[in-house]
Design an enzyme around this catalytic site. Structure first.
Site, PDB file in Angstrom:
ATOM      1  N   GLN A 132      -7.818   0.084 -11.509  1.00 45.34           N
ATOM      2  CA  GLN A 132      -7.806   0.119 -10.060  1.00 45.34           C
ATOM      3  C   GLN A 132      -8.445  -0.935  -9.592  1.00 45.34           C
ATOM      4  O   GLN A 132      -8.338  -1.157  -8.230  1.00 45.34           O
ATOM      5  CB  GLN A 132      -8.060   1.287  -9.507  1.00 45.34           C
ATOM      6  CG  GLN A 132      -9.388   1.682  -9.409  1.00 45.34           C
ATOM      7  CD  GLN A 132     -10.258   2.148 -10.655  1.00 45.34           C
ATOM      8  OE1 GLN A 132     -10.061   1.408 -11.476  1.00 45.34           O
ATOM      9  NE2 GLN A 132     -11.205   3.044 -10.451  1.00 45.34           N
TER      10      GLN A 132
ATOM     11  N   SER B 240     -12.052  -1.254  -9.311  1.00 43.26           N
ATOM     12  CA  SER B 240     -13.248  -0.833  -8.795  1.00 43.26           C
ATOM     13  C   SER B 240     -14.611  -1.662  -8.909  1.00 43.26           C
ATOM     14  O   SER B 240     -15.391  -1.813  -8.159  1.00 43.26           O
ATOM     15  CB  SER B 240     -13.766   0.774  -9.111  1.00 43.26           C
ATOM     16  OG  SER B 240     -13.625   0.769 -10.523  1.00 43.26           O
TER      17      SER B 240
ATOM     18  N   THR C 133     -13.624   4.329  -3.367  1.00 45.55           N
ATOM     19  CA  THR C 133     -13.905   3.371  -2.382  1.00 45.55           C
ATOM     20  C   THR C 133     -14.748   3.813  -1.370  1.00 45.55           C
ATOM     21  O   THR C 133     -15.692   3.209  -0.821  1.00 45.55           O
ATOM     22  CB  THR C 133     -12.765   2.928  -1.596  1.00 45.55           C
ATOM     23  OG1 THR C 133     -11.756   2.037  -2.818  1.00 45.55           O
ATOM     24  CG2 THR C 133     -12.847   2.018  -0.713  1.00 45.55           C
TER      25      THR C 133
ATOM     26  N   GLY D  65      -5.379   4.605  -3.935  1.00 41.28           N
ATOM     27  CA  GLY D  65      -4.781   4.526  -5.513  1.00 41.28           C
ATOM     28  C   GLY D  65      -3.505   5.605  -5.496  1.00 41.28           C
ATOM     29  O   GLY D  65      -2.887   5.350  -6.153  1.00 41.28           O
ATOM     30  N   GLU D  66      -3.290   6.448  -4.863  1.00 39.40           N
ATOM     31  CA  GLU D  66      -2.396   7.707  -4.872  1.00 39.40           C
ATOM     32  C   GLU D  66      -1.502   7.221  -3.648  1.00 39.40           C
ATOM     33  O   GLU D  66      -0.172   7.977  -4.030  1.00 39.40           O
ATOM     34  CB  GLU D  66      -3.172   8.778  -4.742  1.00 39.40           C
ATOM     35  CG  GLU D  66      -4.037   9.086  -5.859  1.00 39.40           C
ATOM     36  CD  GLU D  66      -4.774  10.308  -5.495  1.00 39.40           C
ATOM     37  OE1 GLU D  66      -4.997  11.279  -6.456  1.00 39.40           O
ATOM     38  OE2 GLU D  66      -5.573  10.230  -4.336  1.00 39.40           O
TER      39      GLU D  66
ATOM     40  N   ALA E 213     -13.451   1.033   5.202  1.00 40.58           N
ATOM     41  CA  ALA E 213     -12.234   1.178   4.212  1.00 40.58           C
ATOM     42  C   ALA E 213     -12.199   2.881   3.826  1.00 40.58           C
ATOM     43  O   ALA E 213     -13.170   3.434   3.819  1.00 40.58           O
ATOM     44  CB  ALA E 213     -12.761   0.432   2.883  1.00 40.58           C
TER      45      ALA E 213
ATOM     46  N   GLY F  42      -9.964   5.157   0.674  1.00 45.61           N
ATOM     47  CA  GLY F  42      -9.000   5.042  -0.770  1.00 45.61           C
ATOM     48  C   GLY F  42      -7.690   4.761  -0.627  1.00 45.61           C
ATOM     49  O   GLY F  42      -7.095   5.337   0.408  1.00 45.61           O
TER      50      GLY F  42
END
Ligand code: FES
Ligand code: FES
Lengths: 156, 756
Positions: B483, B485, B526, B707-708, B703, B705
């Protein structure tokens, strides 16, 4: 189990030999030489993570018996930066972010080298067809296609 | 130069294209043995006898280990994040096909594999249950007694319960749905189902345990190293500092590699044989480890004639499989968003987590959200079409706007739902005429939007170490599974310390020195770790300033750090170590009403638009265009962020059209990549990805997250497009050509024979 036998082959341009049992596959053979770029994932010849090139032909290392490389020449992804510099394909993969976890990447890099050898200016369809034997669970496919095209423009 | 906002390549890019990246998969230690697992062939049964004699007698076998043998090193060998319900190797009973029953340890993995074939087990078969709704009332009881782990307050009341398969029930009530339904112009009710699917990371599960002097080291491909350390210490009755967990890069995770999976087994085996032991699963074995919850979601809405939703009831049954894993959290944390991102006065939610005799189900890229969005966005679309309202308009009329309370009562903040919807409509473009075709090939388009709360309240700790030459290293337990990170955290450090992100060294987890993090999951890193990293870098910066003052330099000096160290210590020497800890504020939902004023520190918003072609003769659906839009606040690395959109959407495309773990009498019949198809080169439609211009005001540098987020809307957008194209409505996933053809033929009044 079964009897080991000695095989001699060329690995990334170097002559080598080792003892290997007949049920060992190419991935296991490469691990003996501390080469981990070809890696077994599906174990069925479907994902391309285990790709290596034997006498100029890409093979699925998970299904390819190690003893069969006796007398042959094997190339792995580790050959491309042997002199410390990346190949144009590798650089294009970086520039276009053509991977996420990177587990499938060596297979794609190898197949892209093969593709550009056969077709220096591949169309999108050529790329898709040629690379359809490689899967990427992170689904970096759009970036991979962009990287292949960039590598073609850069002349491999 | 600003470091946040740069679309730099991943820090570890070179190691990945050269095949030299470090994964647990590659690890071999001197003297290391390999273990292979003998698995249950029955879905539910009492173990009568396990005969390991032939296996033990095979030359080259070091040891054969059963569940009872594990007790010698771990007396209470049950693990799990929510329930202590999962035995390391089966004890007394087996609860799903593929459950580990015994393990063989040998120096040669092929010998171990051969020995596994020689083990025999006899079971007294018990009635089994596979369906989540049947599990509510089934006579087949998967666990005799419920054993919550004690970590979660809302599970405590389940301790010691018998005769039930319900591993958690979550309820939320706001207003009065019954009254609202009675007063509504229209009431709609539908039931949607989703299938069992799985992560299939290309680096299959792998772990190595290495016994040491009064300690054990675990090398593992895992998303939650700090949890591994705690759970192994708990199982062994040791202190945390006796367990060392090391995690290099991961070859994919997607929520599979969370909490503990293989780690208890490798540790037990290594302590038994007193040698390092590696367990590496095959692709097939991944089908027996952890999967995505199948669900049945009954949804009912009261609507005014002009399309305002006044009431919504959601009843969700989550099929958790044989062991709870993190399922109860999915049931609650995702459950409270079941009505969707809509402003509805009267709401009732009943969400149930069920034990069944399937492979356990946990978190898969979305933590249950895609299953919910599947139902509520199909339902919302059906309502719009039936009322003759444009689907985009229908949503615009009902979406939750800034400051309005979500189902739990938490007021929406920094949730760009309307922006995402607008961007979708614009990019489709929705207002332009659309040619649906007339011949064999018909075309359609659909949209869907979804939202998700973050996993709260959870803690992250980070350390930034500045060396005497001014170079900085970051030490944190967030694991990079693709991802990105490592890269974005380096950008945060670089931004604060005013250095180049590429020059920051990101260390991979070694819990001997790496501080705690709750885990790399639920798109939390994040935001949570991003804050901890920011705080650690700010702390380091403040300490550098203090060092400068000690060295007698004027405040606000422009001296580079390397010179400050020399001034202070007389030579190049010393370190500055900054640390940061972050935990957001949170109020847990009320036990009876499910209400909370602060249920999440941020919301993730994702939307999908799909254009499809349907072959009416074969039922084949081809996605011709996918528009993925999300709100991730202000991205730290826009380039990596965008690939999270296309990657997530593609994964969801597989779950929508073909991925399906097929069960027959409890047996998985397609446990291989040959029979379980995942998206390949030819399945990828042209995609348009957009991150809306937004800012998460409490996030690190704006910011949050993502990822989903791109997984939320794919399935319903395609189902809605299918309805648009040919007027059929599928309510089960996946939407295979067979399912589409059956529905088409039924609609034409000439059903396929076995449907007639
Ligand atoms: S591991 Fe050989 S093709 Fe998948
Ligand atoms: S980058 Fe992860 S599998 Fe391709």
């Amino acid at each position: 189990m079964s009897v080991a036998r000695t095989i001699h082959f060329t690995l990334n341009g170097r002559k080598v030999s080792t003892e290997i049992e007949p049920h060992h596959n190419l991935v296991e053979l490469l691990q003996r030489f501390d080469l981990f770029g070809a890696r077994e994932s599906c174990g069925q010849g479907l994902c391309g993570c285990c790709t290596a090139v034997v006498d100029g032909q890409p093979v699925s290392g998970c299904l390819y018996f190690a003893v069969m490389v006796d007398g042959k020449s094997v190339t792995t992804v580790e050959a491309f930066d042997a002199d410390g510099a990346l190949s144009k394909v590798q650089q294009a993969f970086i520039d276009h972010g053509a991977f996420q976890c990177g587990f499938c990447t060596p297979g794609f890099v190898l197949m892209t080298h093969q593709l550009l050898q056969d077709k220096p200016n591949p169309s999108d369809d050529d790329i898709r067809d040629y690379l359809s034997g490689n899967l990427c669970r992170c689904a970096a496919y759009p970036e991979i296609i962009a990287a292949v095209k960039a590598a073609a423009r850069a002349g491999r | 130069m600003a470091q946040v906002g740069r679309g730099i390549p991943r820090l570890e890019a070179r190691s990945k294209v050269t095949g030299r990246a470090e994964y647990t998969h590659n690890l071999r230690l001197p003297g290391m043995l390999y273990a292979k697992v003998f698995r249950s062939t029955v879905p539910h049964g009492r173990i009568v006898r396990i005969d390991t004699s032939a296996a033990a007698a095979l030359p080259g076998v070091e040891r054969v280990v059963t569940g009872e043998d594990i007790r010698k090193v771990i007396p209470e060998p049950y693990y799990g994040p929510a329930f202590h319900d999962q035995p390391i190797l089966a004890l007394d009973k087996v609860r799903h096909v593929g459950e580990p029953v015994a393990a063989v340890v040998a120096a040669d993995p092929h010998v171990a594999e051969q020995a596994v074939q020689l083990i025999e087990a006899e079971y007294e078969e018990l009635p089994a249950v596979y369906d989540e709704v049947e599990a509510m009332t089934s006579q087949a009881i998967v666990h005799e007694v419920l054993k919550p782990a004690g970590t979660f307050a809302d599970l405590k009341h389940l301790a010691g319960k018998t005769g039930t398969n319900v591993a958690l029930d979550f309820h939320l009530t706001r207003g009065d749905t019954d009254k609202a339904f009675a007063g509504a112009d229209h009431v709609f009710e539908h039931t949607f189902r989703s299938q069992q699917a799985l992560h299939l990371a290309f680096e299959p599960f792998v772990a190595v345990a290495e016994p040491g002097d009064g300690m054990v080291t675990v090398h593992t491909s895992n998303q939650t190293p700090s949890f591994v350390r705690m759970e192994i210490a708990r199982l062994l009755g040791w202190q945390e500092n006796q367990v060392r967990v090391k995690v290099p890069l991961l070859g994919g995770g997607f929520g599979a590699k969370v909490y503990v999976k293989l780690e208890p087994l490798v540790v037990a085996l290594a302590l038994i044989v007193r040698r390092p032991v590696k367990v590496a699963l095959t692709m097939e074995e991944q089908f027996y480890m952890i999967t995505k919850h199948p669900t049945t979601f009954r949804i009912k809405s009261g609507v005014t004639k002009d399309g305002k939703i006044t009431a919504r009831e959601c009843e969700v049954h989550w099929n958790g499989g044989a062991y709870a894993d993190i399922g109860p959290r999915v049931c609650q944390k995702s459950g409270f968003t079941a009505p969707g991102p809509y402003d509805i006065d009267h709401i009732k939610i009943d969400s149930y987590e069920l034990y069944t005799n399937r492979t356990p189900c946990g978190a898969l890229r979305g933590f249950g959200i895609p299953q919910l969005v599947w139902a509520y966005e199909c339902h919302t679309d059906i309502i719009a079409r039936e009322l003759g309202i444009d689907p985009v308009e229908m949503r615009r009329k009902n979406i939750l706007r800034e400051g309005r309370p979500q189902a739990t009562g938490t007021k929406m903040k920094d949730a760009a739902i309307e922006q995402v919807l607008d961007a979708l409509a614009e990019q489709m473009p929705w207002s332009k005429p659309f040619d649906r075709g007339t011949g064999v090939i018909r075309r359609g388009r659909g949209i869907a939007i979804g939202f998700k709360a973050s996993i709260s309240p959870t803690t992250s700790v980070a350390i930034v170490n500045v060396s005497a030459d001014g170079s900085a290293s970051l030490n944190m337990a967030t694991t990079d599974m693709g991802q990105g990170s490592d890269t974005i955290m380096a950008q945060i450090v670089a931004e604060v310390l005013d250095i180049q992100a590429e020059h920051v060294r990101v260390m991979h987890t070694d819990t001997d020195i790496t501080p705690y993090d709750m885990g790399t999951l639920g798109s939390r890193s994040t935001f949570h770790m991003g804050h901890a990293v920011r705080l650690a870098a700010e702390d380091a910066k403040a300490k550098l300033a203090a060092l400068a003052a000690e060295a007698g330099l004027p405040p606000g000096t422009n001296y580079p750090p390397s010179e400050i160290f020399v001034k202070r210590y007389g030579m190049r020497a010393g370190n500055v170590i900054g640390s940061g800890t972050y935990i957001p504020t949170y109020q847990s939902p009320d036990k009876t009403t499910g209400m909370s004023e602060n249920v999440t520190p941020f919301w993730m918003i994702g939307g999908t638009g799909a254009e499809i072609e349907v072959d009416t003769e074969t039922g084949k659906v081809r996605v011709t265009r996918l528009v993925n839009v999300a709100d991730c606040g202000t991205p730290i690395n826009p380039r990596i962020a965008t690939t999270q959109l296309s990657g997530g959407a593609t994964m969801a495309l597989g779950f929508t059209l073909f991925e399906d773990m097929v069960l027959d009498g409890g047996q998985v019949t397609n446990a291989s990549l040959a029979d379980y198809k995942i998206p390949g080169m030819h399945d990828i439609p042209p995609m348009y990805n957009e991150l809306v211009d937004a800012k998460q005001s409490n996030g690190p540098f704006g910011a949050k997250g993502l990822g989903e987020s791109a997984t939320f809307g794919v399935s319903p957008a395609i189902a809605n497009a299918l309805d648009d194209a040919v007027g059929i409505r599928l309510t089960d996933l996946p939407m295979t050509p067979e399912a589409v053809l059956r529905a088409l033929r039924a609609k034409e009044g000439r059903p396929l024979e076995d449907d007639a």
